[in-house]
Design a protein around this motif. Structure first.
Motif, PDB file in Angstrom:
ATOM      1  N   ASN A  45       2.620   5.345 -11.130  1.00 12.96           N
ATOM      2  CA  ASN A  45       1.543   4.402 -11.420  1.00 12.96           C
ATOM      3  C   ASN A  45       0.974   4.540 -12.831  1.00 12.96           C
ATOM      4  N   LEU A  46       1.559   5.422 -13.628  1.00 15.62           N
ATOM      5  CA  LEU A  46       1.128   5.534 -15.023  1.00 15.62           C
ATOM      6  C   LEU A  46       1.577   4.326 -15.830  1.00 15.62           C
ATOM      7  N   ASN A  47       2.641   3.694 -15.369  1.00 11.80           N
ATOM      8  CA  ASN A  47       3.144   2.492 -16.029  1.00 11.80           C
ATOM      9  C   ASN A  47       2.471   1.278 -15.384  1.00 11.80           C
ATOM     10  N   ILE A 107       0.849  -1.196   0.000  1.00 19.98           N
ATOM     11  CA  ILE A 107       0.000   0.000   0.000  1.00 19.98           C
ATOM     12  C   ILE A 107       0.880   1.240   0.000  1.00 19.98           C
ATOM     13  N   ASP A 108       1.918   1.234   0.845  1.00 27.59           N
ATOM     14  CA  ASP A 108       2.838   2.374   0.903  1.00 27.59           C
ATOM     15  C   ASP A 108       3.552   2.570  -0.434  1.00 27.59           C
ATOM     16  N   ARG A 109       3.925   1.464  -1.078  1.00 27.88           N
ATOM     17  CA  ARG A 109       4.601   1.561  -2.385  1.00 27.88           C
ATOM     18  C   ARG A 109       3.696   2.198  -3.426  1.00 27.88           C
ATOM     19  N   LEU A 110       2.458   1.762  -3.447  1.00 30.87           N
ATOM     20  CA  LEU A 110       1.513   2.250  -4.456  1.00 30.87           C
ATOM     21  C   LEU A 110       1.049   3.680  -4.199  1.00 30.87           C
ATOM     22  N   LEU A 111       1.192   4.143  -2.958  1.00 32.11           N
ATOM     23  CA  LEU A 111       0.753   5.499  -2.616  1.00 32.11           C
ATOM     24  C   LEU A 111       1.919   6.404  -2.231  1.00 32.11           C
ATOM     25  N   ARG A 112       3.137   5.983  -2.572  1.00 26.62           N
ATOM     26  CA  ARG A 112       4.317   6.774  -2.212  1.00 26.62           C
ATOM     27  C   ARG A 112       4.288   8.120  -2.939  1.00 26.62           C
ATOM     28  N   PRO A 113       5.060   9.103  -2.443  1.00 25.09           N
ATOM     29  CA  PRO A 113       5.127  10.399  -3.133  1.00 25.09           C
ATOM     30  C   PRO A 113       5.498  10.225  -4.602  1.00 25.09           C
ATOM     31  N   GLY A 114       4.758  10.879  -5.468  1.00 28.81           N
ATOM     32  CA  GLY A 114       4.998  10.756  -6.904  1.00 28.81           C
ATOM     33  C   GLY A 114       4.294   9.573  -7.529  1.00 28.81           C
ATOM     34  N   LYS A 166       9.705   8.898 -17.666  1.00 29.63           N
ATOM     35  CA  LYS A 166       9.644  10.271 -18.177  1.00 29.63           C
ATOM     36  C   LYS A 166       8.638  10.375 -19.315  1.00 29.63           C
ATOM     37  N   LEU A 167       8.658   9.383 -20.221  1.00 37.57           N
ATOM     38  CA  LEU A 167       7.730   9.391 -21.360  1.00 37.57           C
ATOM     39  C   LEU A 167       6.282   9.240 -20.896  1.00 37.57           C
ATOM     40  N   PHE A 168       6.053   8.343 -19.928  1.00 46.77           N
ATOM     41  CA  PHE A 168       4.702   8.178 -19.387  1.00 46.77           C
ATOM     42  C   PHE A 168       4.215   9.495 -18.775  1.00 46.77           C
ATOM     43  N   ALA A 169       5.106  10.174 -18.049  1.00 46.97           N
ATOM     44  CA  ALA A 169       4.748  11.446 -17.406  1.00 46.97           C
ATOM     45  C   ALA A 169       4.422  12.516 -18.452  1.00 46.97           C
ATOM     46  N   GLU A 170       5.235  12.589 -19.512  1.00 50.55           N
ATOM     47  CA  GLU A 170       5.006  13.579 -20.568  1.00 50.55           C
ATOM     48  C   GLU A 170       3.671  13.335 -21.275  1.00 50.55           C
ATOM     49  N   LEU A 171       3.375  12.065 -21.525  1.00 52.02           N
ATOM     50  CA  LEU A 171       2.104  11.726 -22.176  1.00 52.02           C
ATOM     51  C   LEU A 171       0.920  12.086 -21.290  1.00 52.02           C
ATOM     52  N   GLU A 172       1.069  11.875 -19.992  1.00 51.05           N
ATOM     53  CA  GLU A 172      -0.007  12.208 -19.061  1.00 51.05           C
ATOM     54  C   GLU A 172      -0.231  13.714 -19.002  1.00 51.05           C
ATOM     55  N   ILE A 173       0.849  14.480 -19.010  1.00 50.55           N
ATOM     56  CA  ILE A 173       0.734  15.943 -19.002  1.00 50.55           C
ATOM     57  C   ILE A 173       0.016  16.422 -20.260  1.00 50.55           C
ATOM     58  N   LYS A 174       0.383  15.850 -21.401  1.00 48.82           N
ATOM     59  CA  LYS A 174      -0.275  16.216 -22.662  1.00 48.82           C
ATOM     60  C   LYS A 174      -1.742  15.824 -22.647  1.00 48.82           C
ATOM     61  N   ARG A 175      -2.032  14.658 -22.065  1.00 49.03           N
ATOM     62  CA  ARG A 175      -3.423  14.206 -21.983  1.00 49.03           C
ATOM     63  C   ARG A 175      -4.251  15.178 -21.147  1.00 49.03           C
ATOM     64  N   LYS A 176      -3.686  15.620 -20.027  1.00 42.88           N
ATOM     65  CA  LYS A 176      -4.398  16.562 -19.158  1.00 42.88           C
ATOM     66  C   LYS A 176      -4.604  17.906 -19.853  1.00 42.88           C
ATOM     67  N   GLU A 177      -3.604  18.318 -20.626  1.00 51.24           N
ATOM     68  CA  GLU A 177      -3.725  19.576 -21.372  1.00 51.24           C
ATOM     69  C   GLU A 177      -4.838  19.484 -22.413  1.00 51.24           C
ATOM     70  N   ARG A 178      -4.886  18.344 -23.125  1.00 51.93           N
ATOM     71  CA  ARG A 178      -5.954  18.135 -24.116  1.00 51.93           C
ATOM     72  C   ARG A 178      -7.310  18.108 -23.434  1.00 51.93           C
ATOM     73  N   GLU A 179      -7.360  17.443 -22.281  1.00 51.50           N
ATOM     74  CA  GLU A 179      -8.606  17.330 -21.536  1.00 51.50           C
ATOM     75  C   GLU A 179      -9.091  18.706 -21.094  1.00 51.50           C
ATOM     76  N   ALA A 180      -8.158  19.532 -20.609  1.00 49.63           N
ATOM     77  CA  ALA A 180      -8.508  20.883 -20.167  1.00 49.63           C
ATOM     78  C   ALA A 180      -8.984  21.722 -21.351  1.00 49.63           C
ATOM     79  N   LYS A 181      -8.308  21.559 -22.496  1.00 50.46           N
ATOM     80  CA  LYS A 181      -8.695  22.298 -23.700  1.00 50.46           C
ATOM     81  C   LYS A 181     -10.074  21.874 -24.177  1.00 50.46           C
ATOM     82  N   ASP A 182     -10.313  20.562 -24.194  1.00 52.09           N
ATOM     83  CA  ASP A 182     -11.618  20.046 -24.616  1.00 52.09           C
ATOM     84  C   ASP A 182     -12.720  20.531 -23.688  1.00 52.09           C
ATOM     85  N   MET A 183     -12.418  20.540 -22.380  1.00 52.18           N
ATOM     86  CA  MET A 183     -13.397  20.993 -21.399  1.00 52.18           C
ATOM     87  C   MET A 183     -13.732  22.470 -21.616  1.00 52.18           C
TER      88      MET A 183
END
Length: 249
Positions: free
Chosen positions: A52-54, A40-47, A165-182
């Motif tokens: 958990n994107l991977n 549980i601690d591993r899955l909820l650790r800082p960051g 790093k790539l997973f994080a970049e893709l997530e940031i882009k996804r959130k940006e698209r989501e915010a734009k769509d919203m």
């Protein structure tokens, strides 16, 4: 002599990196058999929102694992972090369980799994390209073409970092698209409301116009009649006086 000394230092540094990464791998191996609380601690650790994107990282399973291996790993891990098994820490257990469940469902979807694997392969290709560039530069400088990624474990570590790093970049882009769509949906909705309100105002104006038309017509006719009567009366006042004929003497 200097070149040989530099190579020796590089090998020593390379060896140190290998030891560090070996320790990391040992920790990961130990983590894979964590207790419920530790998982549980591993899955909820800082960051963890980025770690958990991977999905393979969440389930601690090799990307090349078979479907049966994936299923077994999910069952084992989900039992460890299930809220029913961790009633003294149910809220955190629920979040950890949701992370495990999400990762498993994602890997069950062939398209989503392919995307995750594509990210991992892209990370590996990026590291391989960097290694080639390093060798070229070292060769150009007349130095031994030895790089730390020659060690398989350090190569895997570099791939792991680049993949995250790539997973994080893709997530940031996804959130940006989501915010734009919203934002676009909100703007479109506001425009719809504005058009609807204008149409409502137009209908109300038309309705009011129709309801008051007879009254306006009657008022206008009354005004015209009053005007005609007044004009007639004025004409009577303007008649010239009759001239009496003088009698002849």
């Amino acid at each position: 002599k200097n070149c040989a000394h530099g190579a020796a230092l590089h090998i020593k540094k390379h060896h140190q990196y290998a030891i560090i990464y070996q320790q990391v791998k040992q920790i990961e191996k130990r983590d894979s058999v964590f207790t419920s609380k530790q998982q549980i601690d591993r899955l909820l650790r800082p960051g963890s929102s980025y770690f958990n994107l991977n999905p393979f990282e969440v389930l601690q399973i090799d990307p090349e694992a078979t479907d049966d291996e994936l299923k077994k790993r999910f069952r084992a891990l989900s039992i460890l972090v299930h809220p029913d098994k961790n009633q003294d820490n149910a809220d955190r257990a629920q979040k950890a369980f949701e992370a495990v469940d999400k990762a498993y469902k994602l890997l069950l979807d062939p398209e989503q799994k392919k995307r995750a694997l594509d990210v991992i392969h892209a990370g590996k290709e990026y590291v391989e390209h960097n290694v080639k560039e390093k060798r070229k530069q070292l060769k150009k400088e007349g130095k031994p073409t030895i790089v730390e990624e020659d060690d398989p474990e350090l190569f895997e570590q570099a791939v792991y970092k680049q993949t995250m790093k790539l997973f994080a970049e893709l997530e940031i882009k996804r959130k940006e698209r989501e915010a734009k769509d919203m934002h676009e949906r909100k703007r479109a909705r506001e425009e719809e409301i504005e058009v609807a309100e204008k149409a409502k105002r137009d209908r109300e104006w038309q309705k009011n116009f129709e309801e008051t038309r007879d009254g306006r017509v009657d008022s206008w006719r009354s005004f015209q009649n009053k005007g005609k009567a007044k004009e007639k009366k004025n004409r009577s006042f303007l008649k010239p006086p009759k001239v009496k004929m003088e009698q002849r003497e």
